[in-house]
Design a protein around this motif. Structure first.
Motif, mmCIF file in Angstrom:
data_model
loop_
_atom_site.group_PDB
_atom_site.id
_atom_site.type_symbol
_atom_site.label_atom_id
_atom_site.label_comp_id
_atom_site.label_asym_id
_atom_site.label_seq_id
_atom_site.Cartn_x
_atom_site.Cartn_y
_atom_site.Cartn_z
ATOM 1 N N PRO A 11 0.806 -1.222 0.000
ATOM 2 C CA PRO A 11 0.000 0.000 0.000
ATOM 3 C C PRO A 11 0.841 1.276 0.000
ATOM 4 C CG PRO A 11 -0.948 -1.596 1.502
ATOM 5 C CD PRO A 11 0.393 -2.130 1.094
ATOM 6 N N TRP A 12 2.024 1.239 0.622
ATOM 7 C CA TRP A 12 2.895 2.416 0.663
ATOM 8 C C TRP A 12 3.309 2.821 -0.749
ATOM 9 C CZ3 TRP A 12 8.621 1.871 0.428
ATOM 10 C CH2 TRP A 12 9.278 3.095 0.539
ATOM 11 N N ILE A 13 3.658 1.853 -1.561
ATOM 12 C CA ILE A 13 4.045 2.154 -2.940
ATOM 13 C C ILE A 13 2.820 2.488 -3.781
ATOM 14 C CG2 ILE A 13 5.110 1.217 -5.020
ATOM 15 C CD1 ILE A 13 6.912 -0.462 -3.204
ATOM 16 N N LEU A 14 1.730 1.764 -3.577
ATOM 17 C CA LEU A 14 0.517 2.034 -4.345
ATOM 18 C C LEU A 14 -0.028 3.427 -4.064
ATOM 19 C CD1 LEU A 14 -1.325 -1.402 -3.980
ATOM 20 C CD2 LEU A 14 -0.266 -0.466 -6.048
ATOM 21 N N ALA A 15 0.266 3.977 -2.879
ATOM 22 C CA ALA A 15 -0.212 5.316 -2.533
ATOM 23 C C ALA A 15 0.611 6.413 -3.217
ATOM 24 C CB ALA A 15 -0.180 5.512 -1.020
ATOM 25 N N GLN A 16 1.769 6.041 -3.734
ATOM 26 C CA GLN A 16 2.614 7.003 -4.424
ATOM 27 C C GLN A 16 2.103 7.225 -5.841
ATOM 28 O OE1 GLN A 16 6.640 5.468 -4.257
ATOM 29 N NE2 GLN A 16 6.445 4.954 -2.082
ATOM 30 N N ALA A 17 2.246 8.437 -6.348
ATOM 31 C CA ALA A 17 1.869 8.694 -7.734
ATOM 32 C C ALA A 17 2.720 7.819 -8.652
ATOM 33 C CB ALA A 17 2.083 10.167 -8.069
ATOM 34 N N PRO A 18 2.101 7.119 -9.602
ATOM 35 C CA PRO A 18 2.864 6.196 -10.458
ATOM 36 C C PRO A 18 4.087 6.830 -11.095
ATOM 37 C CG PRO A 18 0.531 5.903 -10.822
ATOM 38 C CD PRO A 18 0.665 7.094 -9.920
ATOM 39 N N GLU A 19 3.970 8.096 -11.500
ATOM 40 C CA GLU A 19 5.095 8.733 -12.169
ATOM 41 C C GLU A 19 6.251 9.053 -11.221
ATOM 42 O OE1 GLU A 19 2.036 11.900 -11.089
ATOM 43 O OE2 GLU A 19 2.043 9.882 -11.960
ATOM 44 N N SER A 20 5.958 9.023 -9.910
ATOM 45 C CA SER A 20 7.012 9.335 -8.937
ATOM 46 C C SER A 20 7.713 8.089 -8.407
ATOM 47 C CB SER A 20 6.420 10.121 -7.765
ATOM 48 O OG SER A 20 5.584 9.281 -6.976
ATOM 49 N N THR A 43 10.085 4.950 -8.204
ATOM 50 C CA THR A 43 11.289 4.450 -8.844
ATOM 51 C C THR A 43 10.979 3.119 -9.508
ATOM 52 O OG1 THR A 43 12.038 3.209 -6.914
ATOM 53 C CG2 THR A 43 12.692 5.541 -7.050
ATOM 54 N N LYS A 44 11.836 2.687 -10.386
ATOM 55 C CA LYS A 44 11.618 1.419 -11.061
ATOM 56 C C LYS A 44 11.549 0.278 -10.059
ATOM 57 C CE LYS A 44 13.490 -1.672 -14.593
ATOM 58 N NZ LYS A 44 14.568 -1.911 -15.573
ATOM 59 N N ALA A 76 10.697 0.473 -6.893
ATOM 60 C CA ALA A 76 9.441 0.553 -6.145
ATOM 61 C C ALA A 76 8.280 0.027 -6.983
ATOM 62 C CB ALA A 76 9.178 1.986 -5.719
ATOM 63 N N ALA A 77 8.238 0.404 -8.251
ATOM 64 C CA ALA A 77 7.148 -0.030 -9.115
ATOM 65 C C ALA A 77 7.093 -1.546 -9.221
ATOM 66 C CB ALA A 77 7.301 0.593 -10.500
ATOM 67 N N GLU A 78 8.257 -2.188 -9.203
ATOM 68 C CA GLU A 78 8.304 -3.642 -9.285
ATOM 69 C C GLU A 78 7.744 -4.308 -8.033
ATOM 70 O OE1 GLU A 78 12.375 -4.525 -9.929
ATOM 71 O OE2 GLU A 78 12.338 -3.983 -12.070
ATOM 72 N N HIS A 79 7.698 -3.549 -6.933
ATOM 73 C CA HIS A 79 7.252 -4.132 -5.664
ATOM 74 C C HIS A 79 5.874 -3.643 -5.226
ATOM 75 C CE1 HIS A 79 11.491 -5.240 -5.466
ATOM 76 N NE2 HIS A 79 11.163 -6.104 -4.535
ATOM 77 N N ALA A 80 5.174 -2.918 -6.094
ATOM 78 C CA ALA A 80 3.828 -2.467 -5.725
ATOM 79 C C ALA A 80 2.894 -3.656 -5.533
ATOM 80 C CB ALA A 80 3.283 -1.520 -6.793
ATOM 81 N N ARG A 81 3.061 -4.643 -6.400
ATOM 82 C CA ARG A 81 2.313 -5.902 -6.297
ATOM 83 C C ARG A 81 3.276 -7.034 -6.581
ATOM 84 N NH1 ARG A 81 -3.198 -5.042 -6.231
ATOM 85 N NH2 ARG A 81 -3.860 -2.958 -6.874
ATOM 86 N N ILE A 82 3.252 -8.033 -5.743
ATOM 87 C CA ILE A 82 4.110 -9.199 -5.947
ATOM 88 C C ILE A 82 3.239 -10.296 -6.535
ATOM 89 C CG2 ILE A 82 5.770 -10.759 -4.904
ATOM 90 C CD1 ILE A 82 6.539 -7.821 -4.706
#
Length: 653
Positions: free
Chosen positions: A343-352, A354-355, A357-363
């Protein structure tokens, strides 16, 4: 997980065992109900401040789980230790708090309905008081909103077993923290083992949160808690139960069965022997400590499955970043769907993001997202038997307008055959009795009495038909030549209900298009013609198609020369289905288990054409000759001369 095997990273002995027990007291109303004690330690300081903190953010809603919905979610948070290393001045509450905010905001929502959260231990890296001060502030968000949760000690939080006495963990996360929690059910005398009860799917579920090393006293307490709540399914949480025999660089499929790629640890074997195997109520265990994630299933002494899962992401980006595992329970589909999100990463704006972080938004690996099929009724039957709905007298089912009601209870021994000429009485009193007819060369047991029935069927019996077309064989039933039902045209509407079940050996070629109920007389003889008209087919037929066992009601109305056809979806074998056709004088609708099907034509269809000929149960004619007999079970059948509401169906309460 400790970076040095099972050796605790710190040793905090605290006060003496004798002094600790001298101060033991009940941990709240739930503890009194279970009859166990817990230390009366001080109330944590952060709960009051948390309400102001979360209100200031304006992003955290109320805790409002739906306790009655048959779909609900259990949130699981594993080892968050790398977020709390106070002795190294390395603390970051934000990821965990964002997960807590997600859990609270998704309580009661249709998609999630999170009802409870379990933390699997190793809240800190160093067990330092300063670390627990920060942990206290994070968990205060849950407390301030009344969220239901449990927590337990991991090897980075404590040392030794649960007889260790006072520790920063116990002062911060001990049973005193839960004294106002509605889900708290008590603690053992040490305070390190706690019980929690949450409400979901209209029932109570027991969560046991056990210390990372439970003593014999702790196991005895846990066994007593289960015994005191004999009808509750139990979810057992601890820091160490099952371990992963493979490494991160080995894809789980390469290490064996992806559904059984974990093993009991040495301590996990102790937990199995002392608590799990003899308690059939324990159906799911959850632990952290080890990585990568994995799962296994073992049979307990009752012969039932126990699902045991590891979830731990501390070795991933940002120490897991407060990642959570969501266990979506669906008691309608008999499945637990599991997903892993951050949820911490999902709460971040997608464009903000990091690569990394984006890989770990959903496992989304096979050990992180999966489904567990569980027939909950069957799995819990040993301690929570489903009440059997009693049969209802026929007189109660004779609603206004009933023209025929046939049921098959109390008329023959199960498995015994119905011979040709046997009569089954019409319980409506209208004189539409049925008589058994056998096709040439049919076996003596082609039609037998059965106690098998739909769980909501008024009569607890059915007829078992063993019929087919290649070659023609079987026995069916027919109304008499002068039965009043033969001439009925239903101009003002009608309701036809029945219950059916198909066996595993049902075959599309041999059994497809067999009728549950049909009316003799061909469409051609009735003067029907036009699109979709087969002049040789019956004027009314309620059948099971050859294409996926779909129910079909095909009928020639009074107001038209071609048929109206209602189609349902595929019906699986070995399951009972309630089928109903309702006509309100203009439109006809087919219902399966009380739900309207997609293919209910929007065309006026008044009444049912009649040539004054008999109705057949389990039989079908083509071109005036019997061509196929039903294969499967048929239960109660009721025909009414008006449209019934769902609340008037035979399945209604």
């Amino acid at each position: 997980m400790c970076t040095h095997g099972d050796t605790p990273s710190h040793d905090h002995s605290g006060q003496s065992r004798r002094g600790f027990l001298r101060n033991a007291a009940l941990a709240g109303a739930g503890a009194a109900a279970i009859g166990v004690g817990a230390p009366a330690l001080g109330v944590t300081p952060a709960a009051a401040a948390a309400a102001a903190d979360t209100a200031q953010s304006g992003k955290t809603g109320p805790w409002r789980p739906d306790a009655t919905a048959l779909q609900f979610t259990l949130a699981v948070m594993p080892d968050t230790q790398f977020l709390y290393w106070g002795s190294q001045d390395s603390v970051n509450r934000t990821p965990q708090e964002e997960s807590f905010r997600y859990i609270i905001n998704n309580s009661g929502t249709p998609d999630n309905n999170i009802v409870f959260m379990v933390h699997l231990g190793d809240l800190t890296e160093d067990a330092d008081p300063s670390s627990f001060e920060e942990v206290d502030k994070a968990f205060a968000m849950l407390d301030a909103h009344g969220a239901g949760y449990s927590v337990l000690a991991g090897n980075h939080d404590v040392s030794g077993d649960d007889s260790r006495g006072d520790t920063p963990y116990l002062r911060t996360m001990g049973p005193q923290r839960f004294k106002r929690a509605k889900t708290f059910a008590g603690a053992d005398p040490t305070g390190y083992n706690t019980a929690h009860i949450f409400q979901a799917a209209g029932m109570s579920w027991l969560v046991l949160a056990l210390d990372w090393r439970t003593s014999d006293q702790g196991f005895a307490w846990a066994n007593e808690v289960i015994k005191a709540n004999p009808k509750m399914p139990v979810i057992l949480t601890s820091h160490d139960i099952v371990a992963s025999p493979y490494d991160d660089n080995v894809f789980p499929y390469e290490s064996g069965d992806p559904e059984n790629n974990a093993v009991l640890s040495g301590y996990g074997q102790t937990v199995w022997d002392k608590l799990i195997k003899d308690n059939d109520q324990v159906f799911l265990t959850l632990n952290g400590h080890y990585w990568p994630p994995g799962r296994m299933t073992s049979k307990n002494d009752a012969g039932n499955d126990v699902h045991m899962h590891i979830t731990n992401y501390q070795n991933r980006y940002f120490g897991g970043g407060g990642m959570i595992r969501l266990y979506h329970f669906d008691l309608v589909r008999n499945t637990i769907d599991v997903e892993t999100i951050n949820p911490w990463i999902l709460a971040q704006a997608p464009e903000s993001r990091t690569k990394l972080a984006a890989e770990h938004a959903r496992i989304t690996g096979p050990v992180d997202n999966f489904s567990v099929p569980i027939d909950f009724d069957e799995r819990f039957a040993g301690f929570r038997p489903i009440p059997v709905r009693p049969s209802r007298p026929a007189a109660k089912e004779l609603v206004k307008g009933t023209l025929a009601y046939w049921r098959f209870d109390g008329q023959g021994a199960p498995g015994s055959a119905l011979a040709a000429g046997r009569t089954i009485r019409d319980l409506s009193g209208k004189g539409n009795d049925l008589t058994v007819v056998t096709t040439p060369g049919t076996a003596a047991d082609a039609l037998t009495w059965s106690t098998d029935h739909h769980p909501d069927q008024p009569g607890h019996a059915s007829l078992k038909f063993v019929g087919g077309r290649n070659p023609l064989h079987g026995a069916y039933l027919t109304t008499g030549a002068n039965a009043p039902l033969n001439a009925e045209t239903f101009r003002s509407g009608y309701t036809i209900e029945t219950f059916v079940s198909m066996p595993l050996d049902w075959d599309a070629g041999n059994n497809g298009w067999a009728s549950i109920l049909s009316r003799r007389g061909s469409a051609g003889s009735a003067g029907k013609q036009g699109k979709n008209t087969d002049p040789n087919e019956p004027v009314v037929q309620f059948a099971i198609s050859n294409n996926g066992r779909e129910p079909q009601f095909n009928h020639y109305p009074l107001n038209d020369t071609y048929p109206t056809t209602n189609w349902g979806h595929g019906l699986v074998e070995l399951k009972w289905w309630h089928l109903a056709v309702v006509n309100d004088g203009r439109y006809t609708k087919l219902y399966v288990e009380g739900a309207p099907v997609a293919d209910n034509p929007n065309r006026v269809s008044v009444g049912l054409t009649s040539l004054g000929l008999p109705w057949l149960v389990g039989g079908h004619e083509y071109a005036g000759k019997t061509d196929i007999v039903f294969h499967g079970n048929i239960g109660d059948i009721r025909i009414v001369n008006r449209p019934l509401s769902l609340g008037e169906f035979l399945t209604a309460e």
